[in-house]
Write a protein that holds these residues in place. Structure first.
Motif, PDB file in Angstrom:
ATOM      1  N   VAL A 297       0.839  -1.205   0.000  1.00 50.22           N
ATOM      2  CA  VAL A 297       0.000   0.000   0.000  1.00 50.22           C
ATOM      3  C   VAL A 297       0.871   1.250   0.000  1.00 50.22           C
ATOM      4  O   VAL A 297       0.647   2.197  -0.780  1.00 50.22           O
ATOM      5  CB  VAL A 297      -0.944   0.008   1.231  1.00 50.22           C
ATOM      6  CG1 VAL A 297      -1.604   1.382   1.391  1.00 50.22           C
ATOM      7  CG2 VAL A 297      -2.018  -1.051   1.084  1.00 50.22           C
ATOM      8  N   GLU A 298       1.880   1.269   0.849  1.00 49.19           N
ATOM      9  CA  GLU A 298       2.763   2.439   0.917  1.00 49.19           C
ATOM     10  C   GLU A 298       3.511   2.636  -0.394  1.00 49.19           C
ATOM     11  O   GLU A 298       3.662   3.761  -0.877  1.00 49.19           O
ATOM     12  CB  GLU A 298       3.751   2.281   2.072  1.00 49.19           C
ATOM     13  CG  GLU A 298       4.718   3.430   2.222  1.00 49.19           C
ATOM     14  CD  GLU A 298       4.032   4.763   2.439  1.00 49.19           C
ATOM     15  OE1 GLU A 298       4.428   5.740   1.771  1.00 49.19           O
ATOM     16  OE2 GLU A 298       3.099   4.838   3.252  1.00 49.19           O
ATOM     17  N   ALA A 299       3.971   1.546  -0.998  1.00 47.54           N
ATOM     18  CA  ALA A 299       4.707   1.651  -2.264  1.00 47.54           C
ATOM     19  C   ALA A 299       3.828   2.208  -3.378  1.00 47.54           C
ATOM     20  O   ALA A 299       4.246   3.083  -4.143  1.00 47.54           O
ATOM     21  CB  ALA A 299       5.258   0.279  -2.659  1.00 47.54           C
ATOM     22  N   MET A 551       9.415  -9.911  -2.879  1.00 47.06           N
ATOM     23  CA  MET A 551       8.699 -10.333  -4.086  1.00 47.06           C
ATOM     24  C   MET A 551       7.193 -10.365  -3.853  1.00 47.06           C
ATOM     25  O   MET A 551       6.411  -9.919  -4.689  1.00 47.06           O
ATOM     26  CB  MET A 551       9.195 -11.713  -4.525  1.00 47.06           C
ATOM     27  CG  MET A 551       8.678 -12.148  -5.880  1.00 47.06           C
ATOM     28  SD  MET A 551       9.185 -11.029  -7.229  1.00 47.06           S
ATOM     29  CE  MET A 551      10.949 -11.327  -7.271  1.00 47.06           C
ATOM     30  N   LYS A 552       6.783 -10.865  -2.680  1.00 49.87           N
ATOM     31  CA  LYS A 552       5.355 -10.908  -2.356  1.00 49.87           C
ATOM     32  C   LYS A 552       4.794  -9.501  -2.241  1.00 49.87           C
ATOM     33  O   LYS A 552       3.676  -9.216  -2.689  1.00 49.87           O
ATOM     34  CB  LYS A 552       5.150 -11.674  -1.045  1.00 49.87           C
ATOM     35  CG  LYS A 552       3.702 -12.058  -0.778  1.00 49.87           C
ATOM     36  CD  LYS A 552       3.605 -12.961   0.445  1.00 49.87           C
ATOM     37  CE  LYS A 552       2.166 -13.425   0.669  1.00 49.87           C
ATOM     38  NZ  LYS A 552       2.065 -14.296   1.867  1.00 49.87           N
ATOM     39  N   THR A 553       5.572  -8.616  -1.635  1.00 52.84           N
ATOM     40  CA  THR A 553       5.153  -7.211  -1.533  1.00 52.84           C
ATOM     41  C   THR A 553       5.016  -6.593  -2.916  1.00 52.84           C
ATOM     42  O   THR A 553       4.057  -5.865  -3.196  1.00 52.84           O
ATOM     43  CB  THR A 553       6.166  -6.410  -0.695  1.00 52.84           C
ATOM     44  OG1 THR A 553       6.333  -7.040   0.576  1.00 52.84           O
ATOM     45  CG2 THR A 553       5.711  -4.977  -0.492  1.00 52.84           C
ATOM     46  N   THR A 556       1.887  -7.897  -4.701  1.00 51.75           N
ATOM     47  CA  THR A 556       0.693  -7.283  -4.114  1.00 51.75           C
ATOM     48  C   THR A 556       0.550  -5.841  -4.580  1.00 51.75           C
ATOM     49  O   THR A 556      -0.560  -5.354  -4.841  1.00 51.75           O
ATOM     50  CB  THR A 556       0.759  -7.332  -2.572  1.00 51.75           C
ATOM     51  OG1 THR A 556       0.956  -8.681  -2.153  1.00 51.75           O
ATOM     52  CG2 THR A 556      -0.525  -6.794  -1.948  1.00 51.75           C
ATOM     53  N   ALA A 557       1.689  -5.136  -4.700  1.00 49.76           N
ATOM     54  CA  ALA A 557       1.666  -3.754  -5.184  1.00 49.76           C
ATOM     55  C   ALA A 557       1.143  -3.687  -6.614  1.00 49.76           C
ATOM     56  O   ALA A 557       0.370  -2.778  -6.963  1.00 49.76           O
ATOM     57  CB  ALA A 557       3.066  -3.147  -5.103  1.00 49.76           C
TER      58      ALA A 557
END
Length: 660
Positions: A297-299, A551-553, A556-557
């Motif tokens: 979310v932040e990214a 990678m998961k982050t 999701t981004a």
């Protein structure tokens, strides 16, 4: 004071819950250096540190003075700007990771001085060069070789090897053009002609990109640095918390709002993640969001700052120059696409929060709007001031100049925001340092733009793309999107936009896409690389703070940004969203249907509305979203009908589940 420069005022500590303070021990400087090459400069002390400070402050004062009281002749302004920038880059940025981080070796001073002289040569011998224009001497050629070579090395140090390598390939193309396949073949140019075009003229290194860097971009970066020293960053976070912190999934909405506001000024994805993410990511985790989701979310929110006016990662100013339109027109056209992007992220954040049953923060942990605005609300005046000056017809340069003056004046409203001489010195120094990467990228990209004007390469590539796509718009858009994302994997935003707008955007022009929509399209997908694995620098920075799998982050981004990145296709097919031939009624309908389409797309990606969405309804939501996003009465009616149907079915399903 926490490591990495994160400050929490005593009166704010009781407004931030435990997890934030606990995880604020992450070293932001190390995190930012890991993912942001422009942050990897030396920490100099002693006389070297004083020298860098003096030169950086002098550069900022030079730009501030010329913005307020008149620019130098074009080539002199650009040459002075680039000369000082190159000197600072060689002194501040080490040759390799093994080089000293707190001391500059003698040879870097020599390289910096040589690079600076290569630029100042154009100022010192301005009259002579003017008289023999088009007839470079041997000394001119040597100076050109040295300056261009040192520029490429400086760009490698401050960003990555990708952009210099691309520039070298373009220079080789200028010389060996006759040896290329027929589609890209040209007669080839001599070394004298190439040097004259790239170094001595205003078509290459000292072309439009460095002109924008030496005027608008530097002043807006300086404006952001001055504003930052007033405590604007903390105020933005507190303001977002007061507005959205208590809502469902409040911390995630705080991240979206604060990162959007901060990013509209800073224009750097990674820097934005490290600044606001230090507070928002732990907050999201504290109310139940998964760490990888919080980082994503932040990214996504931070990356969106590069498409949010006024700065837009410096691309807005270059876009205005390329199209020959006022900057305000570009900024106005960018507002609706940027708001749609953030609306898409907010929708998915809200649906995820309702799916997980997440609540907002307790009211006693949130700043109160009244006292907050009374204490620091005056910090919004410089932003309103800049908007006023732009609307009133002032140039962006003059608007930024006046904005800095307003910031200095209003900072003295109270002690907490006061710009002391020490803070002003820090602002002037950090403003100059913040402009180094953009300046080097703009100068190096000037070589690529110069190649396009010298050889006609842009039109050749456009013809090739259109031919591969068989003259159809959608395949051309897909090819352009892939090109932009691939280039964005190795180039900073500004450089990526200039390259793609020079090489890929002409293909869209050939198919009748308005320039504003075409340029916005390549800009959006250029910044997508900050979210898309394997590069995904913003997502990886968010994962570093969240303490989860990068990678998961990143994946999701991409999912969270999916709705936002369909927006460019919408305004290519419906240019009214970027204010091309817009009428009030048609524009309002276009915005309304786009919002509804984005909402349906959010339902489809998250899989929740009221209660869990069955798989067949997720597919139906996707169909409805596409119907609303594609312009046309039939598609709009179909999409709206699907939305009503899903709403009715889900409300009934929710009632049945509550009755159990």
């Amino acid at each position: 004071m926490k490591k990495g420069g994160v400050r929490l005022a005593d009166q704010d500590k009781d407004k931030v819950n435990g997890p934030v303070l606990e995880e604020a021990a992450i070293d932001l400087d190390d995190l930012r250096r890991q993912f942001d090459t422009e942050a990897r400069y030396r920490d100099l002390v002693g006389w070297q540190g004083l020298l860098v400070t003096a030169v950086a402050v002098a550069l900022s004062l030079f730009h501030f003075y010329t913005a307020g009281f008149g620019l130098l002749l074009a080539i002199k302004q650009r040459a002075f700007h680039l000369g000082v920038v190159l000197f600072l880059v060689f002194v501040l940025y080490p040759m390799s990771n093994k080089s000293s981080r707190n001391k500059t070796p003698w040879y870097d001073f020599v390289l910096g001085a040589a690079a600076a002289y290569g630029c100042f040569y154009l100022i010192i011998h301005f009259q002579t060069l003017l008289l023999r224009s088009g007839l470079p001497t041997q000394v001119d050629v040597i100076m050109g070789f040295v300056t261009v070579g040192l520029l490429l090395e400086a760009t490698r140090r401050v960003s990555s090897p990708v952009l210099p390598v691309i520039a070298i390939c373009f220079l080789l193309y200028c010389y060996f053009g006759r040896s290329f396949p027929s589609l890209f073949q040209h007669r080839g140019f001599s070394v004298l002609r190439i040097v004259n075009h790239m170094y001595l003229g205003t078509e290459g290194v000292f072309g439009i990109p460095i002109e924008v860097s030496s005027t608008f971009v530097f002043m807006f970066i300086l404006f952001g640095s001055v504003l930052e020293q007033t405590g604007m960053g903390r105020f933005i976070i507190d303001l977002a918390m007061a507005l959205a912190g208590g809502a469902t999934g409040g911390p995630a909405k705080v991240a979206v709002l604060s990162s959007g506001l901060m990013g509209s000024i800073s224009g750097s994805s990674v820097a934005n993640v490290c600044t606001t993410g230090m507070f928002t990511i732990p907050l999201m985790k504290s109310v139940g969001y998964k760490p990888y989701f919080a980082g994503a979310v932040e990214a996504v929110a931070s990356t969106g700052g590069q498409i949010m006016p006024p700065v837009m990662g410096a691309a807005a100013f270059i876009m205005a120059q390329f199209m020959g339109v006022p900057y305000l027109q570009v900024a106005a056209a960018a507002i609706v696409p940027a708001l749609l992007y953030y609306f898409a992220v907010l929708v998915q954040v809200h649906l995820e929060a309702t799916r997980l049953g997440l609540k907002g923060l307790p009211r006693n942990q949130l700043p109160k709007m009244g006292p907050l605005m009374k204490a620091r609300g005056h910090l919004l005046l410089p932003l309103f001031g800049i908007i006023y000056f732009l609307v009133a017809g002032y140039t962006p340069l003059k608007a930024a100049f006046n904005g800095i003056l307003i910031t200095v004046v209003v900072s003295y409203v109270n002690r907490q925001t006061m710009l002391t001489p020490k803070k002003m010195l820090i602002a002037l120094e950090s403003g100059a340092k913040g402009a180094l990467g953009v300046a080097c990228a703009c100068a190096t990209v000037g070589i690529i733009v110069g190649t396009a004007t010298l050889t006609g390469l842009g039109l050749r590539i456009a013809s090739a793309i259109v031919a591969i796509a068989h003259g159809m718009l959608l395949p051309t858009l897909l090819l352009t999107m892939v090109t932009c994302i691939l280039l964005g994997a190795g180039l900073p935003t500004t450089a990526n936009f200039i390259v793609t707008s020079t090489m890929a955007a002409p293909a869209l022009f050939e198919l009748g896409v308005p320039p504003m929509a075409a340029y916005m399209f390549v800009l959006y997908f250029g910044i997508a690389a900050d979210l898309s694995p394997p590069v995904a620098l913003a997502a990886y920075a968010g994962a570093g703070i969240a303490g989860d799998d990068p990678m998961k982050t990143g994946m999701t981004a991409v999912k969270l940004a999916l709705a936002g990145f369909i927006v460019p296709y919408i305004y290519v097919f419906n240019p009214m969203l970027v204010l091309v031939d817009a009428t009030p009624v048609a524009f309002s309908m276009a915005v309304l249907t786009a919002c509804l389409g984005v909402f349906l797309l959010g339902m489809s990606t998250i899989g929740h509305y009221k209660v869990k969405l069955p798989l067949y309804l997720r597919g139906l939501a996707l169909v409805g979203a596409l119907g609303l996003l594609i312009p046309g009465t039939l598609t709009d009616v179909t999409g709206a009908s699907i939305m009503v149907l899903i709403h009715v079915l889900q409300v009934a399903r929710a009632k049945r589940e509550r009755a159990r």
